[in-house]
Design a protein around this motif. Structure first.
Motif, PDB file in Angstrom:
ATOM      1  N   CYS A 112      49.897  20.175 137.340  1.00  0.00           N
ATOM      2  CA  CYS A 112      49.354  20.727 136.091  1.00  0.00           C
ATOM      3  C   CYS A 112      49.620  22.221 136.001  1.00  0.00           C
ATOM      4  O   CYS A 112      49.980  22.742 134.944  1.00  0.00           O
ATOM      5  N   LEU A 113      49.458  22.915 137.121  1.00  0.00           N
ATOM      6  CA  LEU A 113      49.695  24.355 137.144  1.00  0.00           C
ATOM      7  C   LEU A 113      51.161  24.665 136.852  1.00  0.00           C
ATOM      8  O   LEU A 113      51.473  25.536 136.035  1.00  0.00           O
ATOM      9  N   ALA A 114      52.065  23.953 137.494  1.00  0.00           N
ATOM     10  CA  ALA A 114      53.498  24.187 137.268  1.00  0.00           C
ATOM     11  C   ALA A 114      53.859  23.949 135.811  1.00  0.00           C
ATOM     12  O   ALA A 114      54.587  24.744 135.199  1.00  0.00           O
ATOM     13  N   GLU A 115      53.332  22.881 135.257  1.00  0.00           N
ATOM     14  CA  GLU A 115      53.626  22.559 133.861  1.00  0.00           C
ATOM     15  C   GLU A 115      53.047  23.615 132.923  1.00  0.00           C
ATOM     16  O   GLU A 115      53.697  24.059 131.977  1.00  0.00           O
ATOM     17  N   ALA A 116      51.815  24.052 133.203  1.00  0.00           N
ATOM     18  CA  ALA A 116      51.163  25.052 132.348  1.00  0.00           C
ATOM     19  C   ALA A 116      51.852  26.408 132.455  1.00  0.00           C
ATOM     20  O   ALA A 116      51.968  27.129 131.458  1.00  0.00           O
ATOM     21  N   LEU A 117      52.314  26.765 133.645  1.00  0.00           N
ATOM     22  CA  LEU A 117      52.980  28.060 133.819  1.00  0.00           C
ATOM     23  C   LEU A 117      54.286  28.135 133.049  1.00  0.00           C
ATOM     24  O   LEU A 117      54.702  29.214 132.625  1.00  0.00           O
ATOM     25  N   LEU A 118      54.932  26.995 132.853  1.00  0.00           N
ATOM     26  CA  LEU A 118      56.166  26.983 132.062  1.00  0.00           C
ATOM     27  C   LEU A 118      55.913  27.386 130.615  1.00  0.00           C
ATOM     28  O   LEU A 118      56.785  27.913 129.950  1.00  0.00           O
ATOM     29  N   ARG A 119      54.694  27.129 130.143  1.00  0.00           N
ATOM     30  CA  ARG A 119      54.355  27.448 128.753  1.00  0.00           C
ATOM     31  C   ARG A 119      53.508  28.710 128.638  1.00  0.00           C
ATOM     32  O   ARG A 119      53.065  29.046 127.548  1.00  0.00           O
ATOM     33  N   SER A 120      53.287  29.387 129.739  1.00  0.00           N
ATOM     34  CA  SER A 120      52.426  30.568 129.734  1.00  0.00           C
ATOM     35  C   SER A 120      53.120  31.721 129.004  1.00  0.00           C
ATOM     36  O   SER A 120      54.243  32.097 129.340  1.00  0.00           O
ATOM     37  N   PRO A 121      52.446  32.299 128.009  1.00  0.00           N
ATOM     38  CA  PRO A 121      53.089  33.334 127.204  1.00  0.00           C
ATOM     39  C   PRO A 121      53.176  34.698 127.878  1.00  0.00           C
ATOM     40  O   PRO A 121      54.021  35.508 127.523  1.00  0.00           O
ATOM     41  N   ASP A 122      52.304  34.977 128.862  1.00  0.00           N
ATOM     42  CA  ASP A 122      52.322  36.300 129.483  1.00  0.00           C
ATOM     43  C   ASP A 122      51.706  36.228 130.883  1.00  0.00           C
ATOM     44  O   ASP A 122      51.150  35.205 131.288  1.00  0.00           O
ATOM     45  N   GLY A 123      51.805  37.328 131.597  1.00  0.00           N
ATOM     46  CA  GLY A 123      51.313  37.404 132.965  1.00  0.00           C
ATOM     47  C   GLY A 123      49.810  37.240 133.091  1.00  0.00           C
ATOM     48  O   GLY A 123      49.315  36.617 134.028  1.00  0.00           O
ATOM     49  N   GLU A 124      49.089  37.791 132.138  1.00  0.00           N
ATOM     50  CA  GLU A 124      47.627  37.689 132.184  1.00  0.00           C
ATOM     51  C   GLU A 124      47.176  36.234 132.051  1.00  0.00           C
ATOM     52  O   GLU A 124      46.294  35.771 132.780  1.00  0.00           O
ATOM     53  N   THR A 125      47.804  35.518 131.156  1.00  0.00           N
ATOM     54  CA  THR A 125      47.483  34.098 130.981  1.00  0.00           C
ATOM     55  C   THR A 125      47.858  33.325 132.235  1.00  0.00           C
ATOM     56  O   THR A 125      47.111  32.445 132.682  1.00  0.00           O
ATOM     57  N   ALA A 126      49.002  33.646 132.823  1.00  0.00           N
ATOM     58  CA  ALA A 126      49.429  32.986 134.058  1.00  0.00           C
ATOM     59  C   ALA A 126      48.418  33.240 135.170  1.00  0.00           C
ATOM     60  O   ALA A 126      48.055  32.314 135.914  1.00  0.00           O
ATOM     61  N   ASP A 127      47.936  34.475 135.293  1.00  0.00           N
ATOM     62  CA  ASP A 127      46.935  34.790 136.315  1.00  0.00           C
ATOM     63  C   ASP A 127      45.660  33.987 136.099  1.00  0.00           C
ATOM     64  O   ASP A 127      45.054  33.485 137.060  1.00  0.00           O
ATOM     65  N   ARG A 128      45.233  33.850 134.850  1.00  0.00           N
ATOM     66  CA  ARG A 128      44.019  33.073 134.552  1.00  0.00           C
ATOM     67  C   ARG A 128      44.225  31.598 134.894  1.00  0.00           C
ATOM     68  O   ARG A 128      43.324  30.935 135.414  1.00  0.00           O
ATOM     69  N   LEU A 129      45.416  31.073 134.613  1.00  0.00           N
ATOM     70  CA  LEU A 129      45.715  29.684 134.958  1.00  0.00           C
ATOM     71  C   LEU A 129      45.655  29.471 136.466  1.00  0.00           C
ATOM     72  O   LEU A 129      45.075  28.498 136.945  1.00  0.00           O
ATOM     73  N   ILE A 130      46.269  30.375 137.211  1.00  0.00           N
ATOM     74  CA  ILE A 130      46.268  30.269 138.666  1.00  0.00           C
ATOM     75  C   ILE A 130      44.838  30.333 139.194  1.00  0.00           C
ATOM     76  O   ILE A 130      44.427  29.529 140.032  1.00  0.00           O
ATOM     77  N   ARG A 131      44.063  31.268 138.700  1.00  0.00           N
ATOM     78  CA  ARG A 131      42.671  31.414 139.122  1.00  0.00           C
ATOM     79  C   ARG A 131      41.889  30.138 138.821  1.00  0.00           C
ATOM     80  O   ARG A 131      41.119  29.653 139.636  1.00  0.00           O
ATOM     81  N   ASP A 132      42.109  29.597 137.648  1.00  0.00           N
ATOM     82  CA  ASP A 132      41.381  28.406 137.224  1.00  0.00           C
ATOM     83  C   ASP A 132      41.756  27.184 138.053  1.00  0.00           C
ATOM     84  O   ASP A 132      40.893  26.405 138.456  1.00  0.00           O
ATOM     85  N   LYS A 133      43.022  27.000 138.315  1.00  0.00           N
ATOM     86  CA  LYS A 133      43.491  25.780 138.983  1.00  0.00           C
ATOM     87  C   LYS A 133      43.352  25.819 140.506  1.00  0.00           C
ATOM     88  O   LYS A 133      42.991  24.827 141.121  1.00  0.00           O
TER      89      LYS A 133
END
Length: 163
Positions: free
Chosen positions: A86-107
């Protein structure tokens, strides 16, 4: 459109491919099976051969290292495997670094990475597991501690050696 003209021509094979693009897989397989007209013994031989091929491929991958070992440890039947997918898939669609950091933190924060430690003979998998464990612990840190990341990491490393 990529092509100025259609790649589907009067060729019946190309037309059949175009007509079945994104068709329902189950319906296509059922239709093809109906066309085979195989009797019971022939179907059993095909099934046995297919099972033997799958078993051979799986057995050949058992001793594999690197990403194959990683995928075996974190397969999709585990919660952590699903988290990584899920993280790998979501990171492909992440618009910016801040969103990517939040995804990583969340997952990564809530998964049980320690449960995978030492299960694999692969150094790559075990090192990745340590990295995921440390990352999971760091992202769970109290936001007030983030200003003291050096001391927090030191405590984290010291705690990771405790039983």
């Amino acid at each position: 459109m990529i092509h100025a003209r259609s790649v589907v021509t009067g060729d019946p094979l190309r037309r059949a491919i175009a007509d079945n693009y994104r068709a329902d897989e189950t319906a296509c397989v059922d239709e093809l099976l109906a066309e085979t007209n195989m009797d019971g013994p022939a179907r059993r031989r095909v099934a046995e051969r297919a099972q033997a091929l799958v078993a051979s491929v799986r057995q050949g991958r058992q001793g594999a290292g690197g990403i194959d070992a990683f995928l075996q440890e974190y397969e999709l039947s585990t919660q952590e495997g699903v988290v990584l997918m899920c993280l790998a898939e979501a990171l492909l669609r992440s618009p910016d670094g801040e969103t990517a950091d939040r995804l990583i933190r969340d997952k990564l924060g809530d998964a049980d990475w320690e449960g995978h430690l030492g299960h694999s003979r692969s150094l790559f998998v075990n090192a990745s597991t340590w990295g995921l464990m440390l990352t999971g612990r760091i992202v769970r840190l109290d936001p007030g501690l983030t200003g003291h990341v050096g001391s927090a990491i030191g405590r984290l490393v010291a705690q990771s050696g405790e039983p």
